[in-house]
Design a protein around this motif. Structure first.
Motif, PDB file in Angstrom:
ATOM      1  N   VAL A  15      37.515  37.317  35.794  1.00  8.75           N
ATOM      2  CA  VAL A  15      37.081  36.933  34.446  1.00  8.75           C
ATOM      3  C   VAL A  15      35.585  37.185  34.295  1.00  8.75           C
ATOM      4  O   VAL A  15      35.110  37.624  33.236  1.00  8.75           O
TER       5      VAL A  15
ATOM      6  N   ARG B  35      33.981  31.242  35.490  1.00  6.49           N
ATOM      7  CA  ARG B  35      34.269  29.867  35.066  1.00  6.49           C
ATOM      8  C   ARG B  35      33.713  29.613  33.658  1.00  6.49           C
ATOM      9  O   ARG B  35      34.366  28.985  32.833  1.00  6.49           O
TER      10      ARG B  35
ATOM     11  N   TRP C 199      38.373  33.796  39.331  1.00  6.14           N
ATOM     12  CA  TRP C 199      37.192  33.584  38.497  1.00  6.14           C
ATOM     13  C   TRP C 199      36.338  34.847  38.457  1.00  6.14           C
ATOM     14  O   TRP C 199      35.763  35.185  37.412  1.00  6.14           O
TER      15      TRP C 199
ATOM     16  N   THR D 222      38.198  33.016  27.619  1.00  5.75           N
ATOM     17  CA  THR D 222      38.500  34.337  28.162  1.00  5.75           C
ATOM     18  C   THR D 222      39.489  34.235  29.321  1.00  5.75           C
ATOM     19  O   THR D 222      39.372  33.358  30.168  1.00  5.75           O
ATOM     20  N   GLU D 223      40.448  35.158  29.333  1.00  9.15           N
ATOM     21  CA  GLU D 223      41.473  35.198  30.381  1.00  9.15           C
ATOM     22  C   GLU D 223      41.493  36.587  31.017  1.00  9.15           C
ATOM     23  O   GLU D 223      40.636  37.427  30.715  1.00  9.15           O
TER      24      GLU D 223
ATOM     25  N   TRP E 290      35.889  31.452  31.184  1.00  9.55           N
ATOM     26  CA  TRP E 290      37.162  30.755  30.972  1.00  9.55           C
ATOM     27  C   TRP E 290      36.975  29.570  30.025  1.00  9.55           C
ATOM     28  O   TRP E 290      37.817  29.321  29.162  1.00  9.55           O
TER      29      TRP E 290
ATOM     30  N   ALA F 199      46.535  26.779  28.544  1.00  8.90           N
ATOM     31  CA  ALA F 199      45.981  26.523  29.875  1.00  8.90           C
ATOM     32  C   ALA F 199      47.089  26.071  30.821  1.00  8.90           C
ATOM     33  O   ALA F 199      48.086  25.485  30.400  1.00  8.90           O
TER      34      ALA F 199
END
Length: 208
Positions: A17, A185, A14, A192-193, A188, A89
């Motif tokens: 990201v 988080r 996390w 966004t990755e 995401w 996902a």
């Protein structure tokens, strides 16, 4: 003298990201917008049509590392549009309107932001707070995140801050900050990755 320890932030976390989202925050990613022109102006262009879906139903905003999905509140195929836009996902997800679509429609906002959530229970707990609200004295062209709305992508229930949350008001700014992990988080949830892969179904569009 002791050596300074620098903790490496690796892909797949996390925090990684969160680093990628360093330029994007709840105060510059709108959750609802008055019109396509307002959306384009806010993001300095960078608006796209998704496949053959008409832009009055879906507009994608793409600026590495973000690829945001905005839909007309009453657009029924929003889940399909989101799944065509978000990266696949690794676990089951829920596609959610960040601002309740009934609220956005009643306040005559043309587009509302989508997010992906990994917790169905938390999504359901927020549902009672997404009923149609009364009129407001003023309606800004852009709506942004408040503390309750921001709880959902962080897997928090609506009463995380202690009291029953007030109704959403786009004229009140949020003062809730995020750690780097929470920022990841949140990023995401917006798609966004670790990497930004090209999307072959996007065509640039302009409204101004």
């Amino acid at each position: 003298m002791t050596e300074e320890v620098v903790k490496e932030i690796l892909p797949g976390t996390w925090r990684y990201v969160g680093l990628r989202m360093k330029d994007w925050h709840p105060w510059n990613v709108p959750i609802a917008v008055r019109s396509a022109k307002v959306l384009e102006r806010h993001f300095n262009g960078n608006c796209y049509q998704l496949g053959k879906i008409q832009t009055h139903n879906v507009i994608v905003v793409e600026i590495d590392p973000i690829r945001l999905v905005y839909v007309r509140p009453k657009f029924r195929r929003y889940r399909s549009a989101a799944l065509r836009t978000f990266p696949p996902a690794k676990w089951p997800i829920v596609i959610d309107h960040v601002l309740g679509r009934a609220i956005a429609h009643s306040w005559e906002y043309e587009y509302v932001l989508l997010q992906r959530l990994s917790n169905r229970k938390v999504n359901s707990e927020h549902a009672p707070r997404e009923k149609v609200l009364g009129p407001l004295p003023t309606y800004p062209d852009l709506c942004f995140w408040d503390r309750r709305v921001g709880n959902k992508p962080l897997n928090r229930d609506p009463t995380y801050w202690g009291d029953e949350p007030a109704d959403y008001d786009p004229n009140i700014e949020s003062d809730a900050g995020m750690t780097l992990q929470q920022h990841g988080r949140w990023g995401w949830a917006l798609g966004t990755e670790d990497t930004f892969e090209p999307h072959r179904q996007l065509t640039p569009v302009t409204f101004i």
